[in-house]
Design a protein around this motif. Structure first.
Motif, mmCIF file in Angstrom:
data_model
loop_
_atom_site.group_PDB
_atom_site.id
_atom_site.type_symbol
_atom_site.label_atom_id
_atom_site.label_comp_id
_atom_site.label_asym_id
_atom_site.label_seq_id
_atom_site.Cartn_x
_atom_site.Cartn_y
_atom_site.Cartn_z
ATOM 1 N N VAL A 1 0.845 -1.195 0.000
ATOM 2 C CA VAL A 1 0.000 0.000 0.000
ATOM 3 C C VAL A 1 0.883 1.249 0.000
ATOM 4 C CG1 VAL A 1 -1.786 1.273 1.244
ATOM 5 C CG2 VAL A 1 -1.841 -1.221 1.198
ATOM 6 N N GLY A 2 1.952 1.202 0.773
ATOM 7 C CA GLY A 2 2.892 2.318 0.772
ATOM 8 C C GLY A 2 3.541 2.528 -0.578
ATOM 9 N N LEU A 3 3.864 1.410 -1.278
ATOM 10 C CA LEU A 3 4.442 1.527 -2.616
ATOM 11 C C LEU A 3 3.448 2.159 -3.584
ATOM 12 C CD1 LEU A 3 6.730 0.953 -4.591
ATOM 13 C CD2 LEU A 3 5.794 -1.346 -4.908
ATOM 14 N N MET A 4 2.170 1.827 -3.427
ATOM 15 C CA MET A 4 1.149 2.435 -4.278
ATOM 16 C C MET A 4 1.108 3.945 -4.079
ATOM 17 S SD MET A 4 -2.953 1.646 -4.484
ATOM 18 C CE MET A 4 -3.335 2.481 -2.958
ATOM 19 N N ALA A 5 1.264 4.366 -2.824
ATOM 20 C CA ALA A 5 1.281 5.803 -2.550
ATOM 21 C C ALA A 5 2.486 6.470 -3.201
ATOM 22 C CB ALA A 5 1.288 6.045 -1.038
ATOM 23 N N VAL A 6 3.612 5.750 -3.285
ATOM 24 C CA VAL A 6 4.831 6.313 -3.883
ATOM 25 C C VAL A 6 4.702 6.393 -5.401
ATOM 26 C CG1 VAL A 6 7.298 5.907 -4.283
ATOM 27 C CG2 VAL A 6 6.324 5.570 -2.002
ATOM 28 N N THR A 7 4.212 5.305 -6.033
ATOM 29 C CA THR A 7 4.168 5.251 -7.498
ATOM 30 C C THR A 7 2.920 5.902 -8.085
ATOM 31 O OG1 THR A 7 3.049 3.100 -7.480
ATOM 32 C CG2 THR A 7 5.457 3.083 -7.455
ATOM 33 N N GLY A 8 1.835 5.951 -7.316
ATOM 34 C CA GLY A 8 0.581 6.498 -7.812
ATOM 35 C C GLY A 8 -0.186 5.549 -8.706
ATOM 36 N N VAL A 9 0.294 4.290 -8.871
ATOM 37 C CA VAL A 9 -0.374 3.299 -9.716
ATOM 38 C C VAL A 9 -1.418 2.566 -8.867
ATOM 39 C CG1 VAL A 9 -0.091 1.248 -11.147
ATOM 40 C CG2 VAL A 9 1.670 3.033 -11.147
ATOM 41 N N LYS A 10 -2.694 2.773 -9.170
ATOM 42 C CA LYS A 10 -3.772 2.241 -8.331
ATOM 43 C C LYS A 10 -4.509 1.063 -8.975
ATOM 44 C CE LYS A 10 -4.486 6.858 -6.395
ATOM 45 N NZ LYS A 10 -5.438 7.963 -6.171
ATOM 46 N N SER A 11 -4.057 0.590 -10.106
ATOM 47 C CA SER A 11 -4.735 -0.497 -10.806
ATOM 48 C C SER A 11 -4.590 -1.809 -10.052
ATOM 49 C CB SER A 11 -4.167 -0.664 -12.214
ATOM 50 O OG SER A 11 -4.651 -1.853 -12.805
ATOM 51 N N ARG A 12 -5.714 -2.508 -9.844
ATOM 52 C CA ARG A 12 -5.646 -3.810 -9.184
ATOM 53 C C ARG A 12 -5.036 -4.859 -10.106
ATOM 54 N NH1 ARG A 12 -10.881 -6.868 -9.881
ATOM 55 N NH2 ARG A 12 -12.187 -5.667 -11.316
ATOM 56 N N PHE A 13 -5.033 -4.614 -11.409
ATOM 57 C CA PHE A 13 -4.483 -5.599 -12.329
ATOM 58 C C PHE A 13 -2.951 -5.648 -12.267
ATOM 59 C CE2 PHE A 13 -8.682 -4.600 -13.987
ATOM 60 C CZ PHE A 13 -9.222 -5.886 -14.043
ATOM 61 N N VAL A 14 -2.317 -4.593 -11.757
ATOM 62 C CA VAL A 14 -0.879 -4.659 -11.487
ATOM 63 C C VAL A 14 -0.622 -5.685 -10.381
ATOM 64 C CG1 VAL A 14 1.058 -3.378 -10.500
ATOM 65 C CG2 VAL A 14 -0.327 -2.347 -12.302
ATOM 66 N N ARG A 15 -1.509 -5.724 -9.376
ATOM 67 C CA ARG A 15 -1.367 -6.720 -8.306
ATOM 68 C C ARG A 15 -1.643 -8.125 -8.840
ATOM 69 N NH1 ARG A 15 -1.287 -1.438 -7.712
ATOM 70 N NH2 ARG A 15 -0.950 -0.716 -5.572
ATOM 71 N N VAL A 16 -2.559 -8.219 -9.804
ATOM 72 C CA VAL A 16 -2.807 -9.510 -10.439
ATOM 73 C C VAL A 16 -1.535 -10.005 -11.128
ATOM 74 C CG1 VAL A 16 -4.086 -10.685 -12.265
ATOM 75 C CG2 VAL A 16 -5.277 -9.103 -10.728
ATOM 76 N N ALA A 17 -0.844 -9.094 -11.826
ATOM 77 C CA ALA A 17 0.427 -9.455 -12.455
ATOM 78 C C ALA A 17 1.435 -9.909 -11.404
ATOM 79 C CB ALA A 17 0.979 -8.265 -13.259
ATOM 80 N N GLY A 18 1.472 -9.201 -10.265
ATOM 81 C CA GLY A 18 2.351 -9.602 -9.168
ATOM 82 C C GLY A 18 1.995 -10.983 -8.642
ATOM 83 N N GLY A 19 0.688 -11.282 -8.554
ATOM 84 C CA GLY A 19 0.263 -12.600 -8.097
ATOM 85 C C GLY A 19 0.717 -13.703 -9.035
ATOM 86 N N VAL A 20 0.641 -13.455 -10.334
ATOM 87 C CA VAL A 20 1.101 -14.449 -11.309
ATOM 88 C C VAL A 20 2.600 -14.686 -11.145
ATOM 89 C CG1 VAL A 20 1.413 -14.909 -13.771
ATOM 90 C CG2 VAL A 20 -0.745 -13.921 -12.943
ATOM 91 N N ILE A 21 3.374 -13.619 -10.955
ATOM 92 C CA ILE A 21 4.826 -13.754 -10.765
ATOM 93 C C ILE A 21 5.120 -14.583 -9.512
ATOM 94 C CG2 ILE A 21 6.947 -12.479 -10.244
ATOM 95 C CD1 ILE A 21 5.788 -10.191 -11.987
ATOM 96 N N LEU A 22 4.366 -14.360 -8.434
ATOM 97 C CA LEU A 22 4.563 -15.128 -7.204
ATOM 98 C C LEU A 22 4.283 -16.613 -7.421
ATOM 99 C CD1 LEU A 22 2.975 -12.676 -4.606
ATOM 100 C CD2 LEU A 22 5.350 -13.467 -4.609
ATOM 101 N N ILE A 23 3.240 -16.917 -8.179
ATOM 102 C CA ILE A 23 2.934 -18.323 -8.475
ATOM 103 C C ILE A 23 4.086 -18.973 -9.234
ATOM 104 C CG2 ILE A 23 1.422 -19.838 -9.810
ATOM 105 C CD1 ILE A 23 -0.878 -17.925 -9.142
ATOM 106 N N VAL A 24 4.634 -18.253 -10.219
ATOM 107 C CA VAL A 24 5.767 -18.778 -10.989
ATOM 108 C C VAL A 24 6.970 -19.018 -10.080
ATOM 109 C CG1 VAL A 24 7.422 -18.261 -12.824
ATOM 110 C CG2 VAL A 24 4.989 -17.756 -13.158
ATOM 111 N N LEU A 25 7.256 -18.053 -9.196
ATOM 112 C CA LEU A 25 8.386 -18.222 -8.267
ATOM 113 C C LEU A 25 8.172 -19.424 -7.358
ATOM 114 C CD1 LEU A 25 9.087 -14.510 -7.234
ATOM 115 C CD2 LEU A 25 10.492 -15.955 -8.703
#
Length: 479
Positions: A337-361
Motif C-alpha cells: 500500500v505504501g508503494l502504491m502511494a509512492v508510485t501512484g499506480v492504483k490499478s488492481r491488475f498490477v497486483r494480479v500481475a504480481g500474483g502471477v509472478i509469485l505463483i511462478v516463483l
C-alpha cells in the motif's frame, strides 16, 4: 504491467520468505523441507493475491489493489506450537490449526466486519508493537545463536562429557564401585561456546545492516523500497566469499516442481491450537478491515460492509489454502500500500500481475533452495530491520492515540505490553498450568491482544472509530 507487478513482488519478497524460514527451522525440518515451505508460501501468496484482487464469485475478493502475504502476527503462536511439537507430527498439528482457523475465519468474516469498534488504534497499535518486539528476538538469535542447542552461549566441557561417558560404560558393565547412573542425568554447560556470537558471522551481519541503511539513505524510488532485499543479496555475496555459504543444495534442486497439498500427511486438529490461530486471525482481519477502508479512500471507491466481508472471507480462504498447501495464514501486505502511494499506480491488475509472478516463483525450487542456503547471520540483520519496523509501525499508530486527555489509554498500552512480555522474559511461567492451554498462553502476542481488547472495553467502551482505523492503516506502510 509485468514490470510494475515485479516491483510489488520485490517489495514484499523478503517479508514473505522470512516466516517459512522461522517456522521451518523451529519445526526442525530438513533444509529440503524448509525450501519446500518457501516455495509453497510464494505459490499461495500468488493464489491469495489473485483471489483478493480479481475476485472469485460474489463471496470472495475485495477487488482492490491488494498484495497478499503471510502475516507476522501468527509467527509467535506458530513457533510455540513448533517448539512444543517439532518434526512431522508438529507440522501436521500446525497445518491442522491453520486449516481450522481458515474455515472458522470464512464463517465469521461478516461478523468481524462489524467488530471494528472493538479494535481502535490504541488496541491495534499495541498489538502490532508487541508483535514486532517478540519477533526481534528471532532476528537477534539468528545473528548470535539460539539460547539453547549447538549455538548456545555456554557448552559442556568435552572432558566432562568424556568422564560421564566412561562412568556410564563402567556402570553398565557392572564394574565394582560404579553405581548405575540415574536416568536423565545431564551435565551443565559451563564454558563459552565458540559457535555463539562468532565474530566472522557478526561481521557479515554488520555488512548487511550497513548495506540496508546506506540504500535506505541514499537510494531513490524502487531501489529504496527494496533495501532489505538488496541487503540480503549483498550479505549472500559476502558470506559466499567468506566460505559461509555454498550452493550444493541449489545445484541439487529441480528447476521446476509442483507444490502438492498435505506434504507432511493428514492434518491433526487440536482444539486449543485451532482456537489460538483463530484468535490471531481475528486480529489479522481487524487489521485488514482498516487496510481496506484506507485503500477505498486512496482509490476513490466506497467500501461497504458486504465488500469488507468479501475481503475478510478471502483472508480466511487464503489461510485455508495455506494450511492445505503446507504454509501459513495470509493477510494484505501494507508495505505494498505504501508503494502504491509512492508510485501512484492504483490499478488492481498490477497486483494480479504480481500474483502471477509469485505463483511462478513458487514453482521454482532452485529459488527456494537459494533462500534456504543463506546463513542465518545474513537473515538476522535483515530480520532485525523488518521486525523492528513492525514494532515501529505499532508505535506510529499509537502516535495518533489521544493520551493527552484520556489517561486510561496509557494504562491500556502499558499493561498490555507488560502482559505480552511475560512469555518472552519468563518462558517457564506456565509450567504448573494445564498443558492443554500452553499454546494459548505461551504467545505474548495473543496475551497482549486479549489484554488490550479487554482493557479498552473496561476503560473506553465500544465507541466506534472508523476514521481512526483508516489513519492507523495508512500509517502501517512498514508492516
Amino acid at each position: 504491467m509485468a514490470a510494475l507487478g515485479l516491483q510489488h513482488v520485490l517489495v514484499m519478497y523478503a517479508g514473505a520468505v522470512a516466516v517459512p524460514l522461522i517456522v521451518g527451522r523451529a519445526l526442525k525440518l530438513s533444509p529440503d523441507e524448509v525450501a519446500m515451505l518457501i516455495s509453497a508460501d510464494l505459490f499461495c501468496c500468488g493464489i491469495a493475491t489473485l483471489i483478493q484482487s480479481l475476485g472469485m464469485t460474489q463471496w470472495f475478493g475485495v477487488r482492490l489493489p491488494v498484495m497478499m502475504g503471510v502475516t507476522f502476527a501468527a509467527v509467535g503462536p506458530m513457533v510455540a506450537i513448533a517448539n512444543g511439537n517439532p518434526g512431522t507430527d508438529g507440522a501436521r498439528m500446525l497445518f491442522g490449526a491453520i486449516i481450522g482457523a481458515g474455515v472458522i475465519s470464512i464463517l465469521i468474516a461478516p461478523l468481524i466486519s462489524r467488530m471494528l469498534r472493538f479494535f481502535p488504534p490504541v488496541v491495534t497499535g499495541t498489538i502490532i508493537a508487541v508483535i514486532g518486539i517478540n519477533l526481534m528476538r528471532v532476528g537477534i538469535n539468528w545473528i548470535f545463536g539460539n539460547p539453547v542447542g549447538p549455538t548456545a552461549p555456554l557448552m559442556v566441557p568435552p572432558d566432562h562429557t568424556e568422564w560421564l561417558s566412561t562412568v556410564r560404560s563402567a556402570a553398565a558393565a557392572g564394574t565394582p564401585g560404579f553405581p548405575p547412573v540415574p536416568p536423565g542425568v545431564a551435565l551443565a554447560p559451563t564454558v563459552p561456546n565458540p559457535r555463539y556470537a562468532a565474530l566472522p558471522g557478526v561481521a557479515v551481519s554488520a555488512v548487511v545492516l550497513a548495506s540496508i541503511l546506506l540504500i535506505a539513505k541514499f537510494a531513490k524510488g524502487c531501489l529504496a523500497n527494496i533495501s532489505v532485499l538488496v541487503g540480503i543479496v549483498v550479505g549472500g555475496i559476502v558470506a559466499t566469499a567468506a566460505g559461509m555459504m555454498t550452493f550444493d543444495k541449489v545445484g541439487k534442486a529441480s528447476w521446476v516442481d509442483v507444490v502438492l497439498p498435505f506434504h507432511f500427511g493428514a492434518p491433526i486438529f487440536e482444539p486449543v491450537m485451532v482456537l489460538t490461530m483463530t484468535l490471531i486471525m481475528v486480529v489479522v482481519m481487524i487489521e485488514s478491515t482498516g487496510m481496506f477502508l484506507a485503500l477505498g479512500q486512496m482509490t476513490d471507491r466506497a467500501v461497504d460492509q458486504p465488500m469488507l466481508a468479501r475481503g475478510l472471507r478471502t483472508d480466511g480462504l487464503g489461510t485455508l489454502i495455506g494450511g492445505i498447501f503446507n504454509t501459513f495464514p495470509y493477510t494484505s501486505f501494507s508495505q505494498n500500500v505504501g508503494l502504491m502511494a509512492v508510485t501512484g499506480v492504483k490499478s488492481r491488475f498490477v497486483r494480479v500481475a504480481g500474483g502471477v509472478i509469485l505463483i511462478v516463483l513458487g514453482l521454482l525450487p532452485k529459488m527456494a533452495a537459494l533462500v534456504e542456503s543463506l546463513p542465518t547471520v545474513v537473515l538476522g540483520a535483515a530480520g532485525l530491520v523488518m521486525f523492528g519496523m513492525v514494532a515501529a509501525t505499532g508505535i506510529r499508530i499509537l502516535g495518533g492515540v489521544n493520551f493527552a486527555t484520556n489517561r486510561h489509554n496509557a494504562l491500556i498500552v502499558a499493561l498490555s505490553i507488560g502482559i505480552g512480555m511475560i512469555p518472552l522474559l519468563a518462558p517457564s511461567y506456565s509450567q504448573w498450568m494445564p498443558h492443554a492451554i500452553h499454546p494459548l498462553i505461551e504467545s505474548g502476542i495473543l496475551l497482549a491482544s486479549i489484554a488490550a481488547v479487554l482493557l479498552n472495553l473496561l476503560f473506553n467502551g465500544t465507541q466506534g472509530d472508523a476514521e481512526g482505523a483508516i489513519r492507523a492503516a495508512r500509517q502501517a506502510e512498514a508492516h
